[in-house]
Design a protein around this motif. Sequence first.
Motif, PDB file in Angstrom:
ATOM      1  N   THR A  61       0.809  -1.221   0.000  1.00  0.00           N
ATOM      2  CA  THR A  61       0.000   0.000   0.000  1.00  0.00           C
ATOM      3  C   THR A  61       0.846   1.277   0.000  1.00  0.00           C
ATOM      4  O   THR A  61       0.306   2.373  -0.091  1.00  0.00           O
ATOM      5  N   LYS A 115      -5.880   5.654  -3.685  1.00  0.00           N
ATOM      6  CA  LYS A 115      -6.062   4.547  -2.749  1.00  0.00           C
ATOM      7  C   LYS A 115      -7.184   3.627  -3.245  1.00  0.00           C
ATOM      8  O   LYS A 115      -7.057   2.389  -3.196  1.00  0.00           O
ATOM      9  N   VAL A 167      -5.661   1.528  -6.079  1.00  0.00           N
ATOM     10  CA  VAL A 167      -4.683   0.526  -5.630  1.00  0.00           C
ATOM     11  C   VAL A 167      -5.388  -0.608  -4.880  1.00  0.00           C
ATOM     12  O   VAL A 167      -5.104  -1.791  -5.117  1.00  0.00           O
ATOM     13  N   ASP A 168      -6.334  -0.262  -4.012  1.00  0.00           N
ATOM     14  CA  ASP A 168      -7.041  -1.307  -3.254  1.00  0.00           C
ATOM     15  C   ASP A 168      -7.734  -2.284  -4.202  1.00  0.00           C
ATOM     16  O   ASP A 168      -7.663  -3.509  -4.022  1.00  0.00           O
ATOM     17  N   SER A 227      -0.935   5.308  -4.228  1.00  0.00           N
ATOM     18  CA  SER A 227      -1.872   5.346  -3.090  1.00  0.00           C
ATOM     19  C   SER A 227      -2.130   6.766  -2.610  1.00  0.00           C
ATOM     20  O   SER A 227      -3.137   7.025  -1.957  1.00  0.00           O
TER      21      SER A 227
END
Length: 491
Positions: free
Chosen positions: A38, A131, A134-135, A43
């Motif tokens: 992460t 974020k 990326v998640d 992110s």
Amino acid sequence: MNKQYDVVIIGAGAAGLYGALQFKNNISVLVLSKREFTLSNSSLAQGGIAAVLDQSHDNFKLHIADTLIAGKYKNNLAAIEVLVSEGPSDVLRLKEMGVDFDIDQTGKLQMTLEAGHSRHRIVHHKDSTGKAIVDTLLEQVQKCPNVDMCENTMVYELKKTNGGFIVSVINKDGLNENIFAKYCIIASGGIGRVYEYTTNSAIATGDGITLAYRLGSDIKHLSWIQFHPTAFAAEKDRERFLISEAVRGEGAILVNCNGERFAQQYDERGELAPRDVVSNAIMLESEKTNSEKFYLDITHKDPEFIKNRFPMIYAKCLEEGVDITKDKIPVFPCQHYLMGGIDVNLNAETTVKDLYAAGECSHTGVHGANRLASNSLLEALVFSRRASEDITRKLSARKDSDTIFDVPAPKDLSGNKLPQGIRTEIRKIMQDVHFVIKKPEKAAQSLERIKEILNNLENGGYEITSDFIEARSAATVAYIIMTEVINNDSK
Ligand SMILES: Cc1cc2nc3c(=O)[nH]c(=O)nc-3n(C[C@H](O)[C@H](O)[C@H](O)COP(=O)(O)OP(=O)(O)OC[C@H]3O[C@@H](n4cnc5c(N)ncnc54)[C@H](O)[C@@H]3O)c2cc1C
């Protein structure tokens, strides 16, 4: 982690993860991240991704024109055409995968406007788009049976070998492992940590650029760096958060240490001039006043309006003891984005055969001398996909799918203890030589010192640790940038 893969991807940001997802199940892939998955610039992305998704009010020609204007026409037009025409379907694929982009009352993707864009074309997830992306990508990649992922695994050496590459890593236990890869994609992000002040994540130390450079790959325009004019000037933090342009857009004024407004003396657009112009004005004013103290002042606006319009900035500043409804916000420019990098063609292949680079570490030529806001995530998606497509084509033409390749035995990484302070010294030099304004005379003075540091790192017999690798990357990146500054690689 196996000993042999078809493809090794160095980096698990938007470029690395999206690239990994393009491979069919018969292609073995390893994705490496030197810290936790992460932790990356991806992110941290706030604003969103630019793409022409509604042709009723926008078109490719306009997006291309905006990108060229921002880039001062130093862009590669063919690369922009690829970016703009192919990007929309990559953004829609993210949505299909589950990225929760904000939608309007009619259920359509909400598209916002950002500086330099002539149309509303930025899709976003609140103010934490990176974020959200990326998640989702991580979740998708973890489902792929053909993709192995290793975090806290740092690549420190890349060597060409018969049929591919030997990728040498320091694993999570601090030991060396070597892996054979037929193809390699470097997706290792930017160089912000070569500076004292940056918005970039701790991983942005230029490792991938250094690995490619050491392999003989062309590096282009590494001194083409975007500096954001108004980062929160926290005394202690290297990683700084942004006070968005929108704050100036809503009427905040910029003042010097004497409380005087000055931006209009440098450009008639004043506080609302482009990023590079405002950063430049601050640096010149800093020399004039002999002070690095600058402030954004929005206290003349209604406090409720400020809190509603900028909840995240309000909260972040409050954490630092600054109530922006009553206090001036201390700001100073900081390193934000790298336009140059490992030179690649339209398939993201570097000048070293079978070595690819995508995302912020690469130079596709899309951004020219100055990045248009929200084009970088788009570039990471489009060109990492193209890298994977090209590798897939090459793999299908190869006849060595059953071959077991030689992998060198692990080596002992121990050695002399690295002296403290090398990176601090490099960051100070970089800050002096090329922070917003390039100073060729200072670069010429400092180049010898950087060469000395590099030579010492190469020949000092030091233990190979992440600190050593990052110091070597910082010195290499500084060396390339300073050489460009001396040779006047002008924006
Ligand atoms: C604060 C901030 C806000 C931004 N906002 C936006 C925005 O709104 N829109 C936009 O388009 N762009 C934005 N950007 C820029 C954008 O986020 C980045 O350019 C982009 O995400 C870079 O993606 P990447 O995959 O190339 O690199 P990164 O996301 O930085 O990923 C790099 C990866 O490489 C790995 N790595 C590095 N070195 C090694 C090594 N030696 N061994 C193994 N792994 C390694 C890291 O661990 C990491 O996983 C923003 C950037 C910042 C800092």
